[in-house]
Design a protein around this motif. Structure first.
Motif, PDB file in Angstrom:
ATOM      1  N   UNK B  79      -0.590 -21.553  -9.313  1.00 59.74           N
ATOM      2  CA  UNK B  79      -0.173 -20.170  -9.028  1.00 59.74           C
ATOM      3  C   UNK B  79       1.196 -19.864  -9.630  1.00 59.74           C
ATOM      4  N   UNK B  80       2.103 -20.840  -9.564  1.00 61.83           N
ATOM      5  CA  UNK B  80       3.439 -20.620 -10.128  1.00 61.83           C
ATOM      6  C   UNK B  80       3.385 -20.517 -11.648  1.00 61.83           C
ATOM      7  N   UNK B  81       2.539 -21.329 -12.255  1.00 60.22           N
ATOM      8  CA  UNK B  81       2.403 -21.285 -13.711  1.00 60.22           C
ATOM      9  C   UNK B  81       1.872 -19.914 -14.150  1.00 60.22           C
ATOM     10  N   UNK B  82       0.876 -19.420 -13.424  1.00 59.00           N
ATOM     11  CA  UNK B  82       0.300 -18.101 -13.741  1.00 59.00           C
ATOM     12  C   UNK B  82       1.347 -17.004 -13.556  1.00 59.00           C
ATOM     13  N   UNK B  83       2.125 -17.128 -12.471  1.00 58.76           N
ATOM     14  CA  UNK B  83       3.169 -16.133 -12.200  1.00 58.76           C
ATOM     15  C   UNK B  83       4.223 -16.134 -13.300  1.00 58.76           C
ATOM     16  N   UNK B  84       4.636 -17.331 -13.736  1.00 63.84           N
ATOM     17  CA  UNK B  84       5.670 -17.417 -14.785  1.00 63.84           C
ATOM     18  C   UNK B  84       5.172 -16.831 -16.112  1.00 63.84           C
ATOM     19  N   UNK B  85       3.880 -17.031 -16.402  1.00 65.80           N
ATOM     20  CA  UNK B  85       3.326 -16.575 -17.689  1.00 65.80           C
ATOM     21  C   UNK B  85       3.090 -15.069 -17.730  1.00 65.80           C
ATOM     22  N   UNK B  86       2.945 -14.448 -16.561  1.00 67.47           N
ATOM     23  CA  UNK B  86       2.596 -13.016 -16.525  1.00 67.47           C
ATOM     24  C   UNK B  86       3.671 -12.190 -17.223  1.00 67.47           C
ATOM     25  N   UNK B  87       3.301 -11.396 -18.217  1.00 66.38           N
ATOM     26  CA  UNK B  87       4.319 -10.649 -18.961  1.00 66.38           C
ATOM     27  C   UNK B  87       4.930  -9.501 -18.160  1.00 66.38           C
ATOM     28  N   UNK B  88       4.171  -8.948 -17.216  1.00 62.04           N
ATOM     29  CA  UNK B  88       4.653  -7.799 -16.451  1.00 62.04           C
ATOM     30  C   UNK B  88       4.609  -8.162 -14.966  1.00 62.04           C
ATOM     31  N   UNK B  89       5.791  -8.379 -14.383  1.00 61.47           N
ATOM     32  CA  UNK B  89       5.864  -8.866 -13.004  1.00 61.47           C
ATOM     33  C   UNK B  89       5.276  -7.862 -12.012  1.00 61.47           C
ATOM     34  N   UNK B  90       5.531  -6.584 -12.247  1.00 65.69           N
ATOM     35  CA  UNK B  90       5.058  -5.552 -11.326  1.00 65.69           C
ATOM     36  C   UNK B  90       3.530  -5.428 -11.370  1.00 65.69           C
ATOM     37  N   UNK B  91       2.996  -5.453 -12.592  1.00 66.20           N
ATOM     38  CA  UNK B  91       1.536  -5.357 -12.747  1.00 66.20           C
ATOM     39  C   UNK B  91       0.861  -6.572 -12.112  1.00 66.20           C
ATOM     40  N   UNK B  92       1.460  -7.751 -12.280  1.00 72.09           N
ATOM     41  CA  UNK B  92       0.899  -8.971 -11.699  1.00 72.09           C
ATOM     42  C   UNK B  92       0.892  -8.876 -10.173  1.00 72.09           C
ATOM     43  N   UNK B  93       1.997  -8.398  -9.607  1.00 69.32           N
ATOM     44  CA  UNK B  93       2.123  -8.265  -8.144  1.00 69.32           C
ATOM     45  C   UNK B  93       1.081  -7.279  -7.615  1.00 69.32           C
ATOM     46  N   UNK B  94       0.965  -6.126  -8.260  1.00 66.55           N
ATOM     47  CA  UNK B  94      -0.009  -5.123  -7.810  1.00 66.55           C
ATOM     48  C   UNK B  94      -1.441  -5.670  -7.889  1.00 66.55           C
ATOM     49  N   UNK B  95      -1.722  -6.401  -8.963  1.00 71.27           N
ATOM     50  CA  UNK B  95      -3.077  -6.964  -9.118  1.00 71.27           C
ATOM     51  C   UNK B  95      -3.358  -7.980  -8.014  1.00 71.27           C
ATOM     52  N   UNK B  96      -2.340  -8.799  -7.693  1.00 73.12           N
ATOM     53  CA  UNK B  96      -2.506  -9.797  -6.633  1.00 73.12           C
ATOM     54  C   UNK B  96      -2.739  -9.122  -5.280  1.00 73.12           C
ATOM     55  N   UNK B  97      -2.026  -8.040  -5.035  1.00 71.43           N
ATOM     56  CA  UNK B  97      -2.213  -7.298  -3.775  1.00 71.43           C
ATOM     57  C   UNK B  97      -3.664  -6.831  -3.656  1.00 71.43           C
ATOM     58  N   UNK B  98      -4.199  -6.298  -4.744  1.00 71.18           N
ATOM     59  CA  UNK B  98      -5.582  -5.805  -4.713  1.00 71.18           C
ATOM     60  C   UNK B  98      -6.574  -6.953  -4.578  1.00 71.18           C
ATOM     61  N   UNK B  99      -6.318  -8.056  -5.302  1.00 72.84           N
ATOM     62  CA  UNK B  99      -7.255  -9.188  -5.274  1.00 72.84           C
ATOM     63  C   UNK B  99      -7.316  -9.848  -3.902  1.00 72.84           C
ATOM     64  N   UNK B 100      -6.185  -9.833  -3.187  1.00 76.80           N
ATOM     65  CA  UNK B 100      -6.156 -10.521  -1.895  1.00 76.80           C
ATOM     66  C   UNK B 100      -6.313  -9.545  -0.726  1.00 76.80           C
ATOM     67  N   UNK B 101      -6.549  -8.280  -1.032  1.00 78.96           N
ATOM     68  CA  UNK B 101      -6.689  -7.276   0.041  1.00 78.96           C
ATOM     69  C   UNK B 101      -7.840  -7.664   0.970  1.00 78.96           C
ATOM     70  N   UNK B 102      -7.628  -7.484   2.254  1.00 74.93           N
ATOM     71  CA  UNK B 102      -8.682  -7.785   3.225  1.00 74.93           C
ATOM     72  C   UNK B 102      -8.565  -9.177   3.792  1.00 74.93           C
ATOM     73  N   UNK B 103      -7.986 -10.102   3.023  1.00 80.60           N
ATOM     74  CA  UNK B 103      -7.817 -11.463   3.535  1.00 80.60           C
ATOM     75  C   UNK B 103      -6.627 -11.479   4.483  1.00 80.60           C
ATOM     76  N   UNK B 104      -6.860 -11.811   5.745  1.00 79.60           N
ATOM     77  CA  UNK B 104      -5.767 -11.843   6.720  1.00 79.60           C
ATOM     78  C   UNK B 104      -5.158 -13.242   6.753  1.00 79.60           C
ATOM     79  N   UNK B 105      -4.074 -13.361   7.487  1.00 77.21           N
ATOM     80  CA  UNK B 105      -3.404 -14.663   7.584  1.00 77.21           C
ATOM     81  C   UNK B 105      -2.334 -14.779   6.535  1.00 77.21           C
ATOM     82  N   UNK B 106      -2.355 -15.878   5.784  1.00 79.16           N
ATOM     83  CA  UNK B 106      -1.318 -16.114   4.771  1.00 79.16           C
ATOM     84  C   UNK B 106      -1.446 -15.093   3.656  1.00 79.16           C
ATOM     85  N   UNK B 107      -0.304 -14.510   3.236  1.00 77.42           N
ATOM     86  CA  UNK B 107      -0.382 -13.394   2.291  1.00 77.42           C
ATOM     87  C   UNK B 107      -0.646 -13.839   0.872  1.00 77.42           C
TER      88      UNK B 107
END
Lengths: 123, 146
Positions: B79-107
């Motif tokens: 996960x850290x490697x993917x995060x470091x490689x992402x060219x756009x931090x904001x786009x990566x964060x927004x995509x992660x929010x959508x991908x993990x939406x609905x999953x409760x517990x650990x964010x």
């Protein structure tokens, strides 16, 4: 008659108020790992209230929140996504503190993703 | 945890002339501290905040260290490697929010949040079973000592 109850923990407080088709939730304290579950449960109850009482507007007053960890933020994001899917006419607003710019930054993703129903203002 | 948070916030506000800068590092330190608390399998954990200066350029570094299992190390390294490689931090964060939406517990959002919302660089190293995550970046405004 609203079923929503206030939540008061050692470092976290939620005070809902239902008035004429709108709900205001005053939030204060530290949204850290200790409050993640009760906060998620509160938001689930809030969503039920919106459904059963035909609520058209929800305001979150976060001016006195000192911290929102990513799990608490995720609960807010998920709440907004559910409202968008099930109640597309319900407006959600977040009142942030002008002297706490991090609050608006932290909530920024839902304004980007649920643009039609979410507003963030500072006072 | 609230007392640790208070210490971190006090340190950031002491070292920085701008409260909003302090809040950025406070958020990052808190996310890293919760990561350490959630994922550590050993008793050796640490969280260090260091303000550095080189040629008049200031930077805050936050080091979080903990021991964890090989499975969790592999997962977090990926996960850290993917995060470091992402060219756009904001786009990566927004995509992660959508991908993990609905999953409760650990964010699963904390590290991406540090990079996107905190505008800090994320780095990491693995030494045996010990994981070190580093968040670093300059303050937006001059420090109190400049």
């Amino acid at each position: 008659m609203s079923n929503l109850q206030s939540l008061s923990l050692d470092t976290w407080r939620l005070e809902p108020e239902v008035v004429a088709g709108a709900i205001t939730v005053r939030m204060s304290g530290l949204g850290d790992m200790a409050v993640v579950k009760p906060f998620a449960d509160f938001l689930a109850g809030l969503k039920d209230e919106i459904s059963s009482a035909d609520i058209q507007r929800v305001e979150f007053d976060v001016r006195n929140v000192q911290l929102l960890n990513s799990s608490c933020l995720k609960s807010i994001f998920n709440f907004a996504f559910r409202i968008k899917a099930e109640h597309p006419s319900c407006q959600m607003s977040f009142l942030t503190s002008a002297s706490q710019a991090w609050q608006a930054r932290a909530l920024g993703p839902i304004q980007r993703m649920v643009r039609e129903q979410v507003t963030i203002s500072a006072a | 945890m609230p007392s640790v948070s208070r210490l971190v916030l006090d340190f950031c506000r002491l070292a920085l002339s701008d409260n909003d800068d302090g809040d950025r590092y406070y958020m990052a330190a808190h996310e890293l501290a919760e990561n350490v608390a959630k994922y550590s399998t050993g008793t050796r954990v640490s969280l260090d905040l260091v303000m550095t200066e080189q040629d008049g350029v200031y930077a805050m570094k936050i080091h979080a260290r903990n021991e964890t299992s090989p499975e969790k190390l592999r997962d977090v390294a990926e996960r850290l490697s993917e995060l470091k490689r992402a060219p756009d931090a904001l786009e990566f964060y927004d995509r992660l929010i959508l991908e993990t939406a609905g999953a409760e517990g650990i964010s699963g959002l904390g590290l991406a949040r540090i990079r996107a919302e905190g505008e800090l660089e994320i780095d990491y190293s693995i030494n045996g079973s010990e994981l070190t995550i580093i968040a670093k970046g300059p303050p937006r405004r001059p420090t109190a000592s400049t």
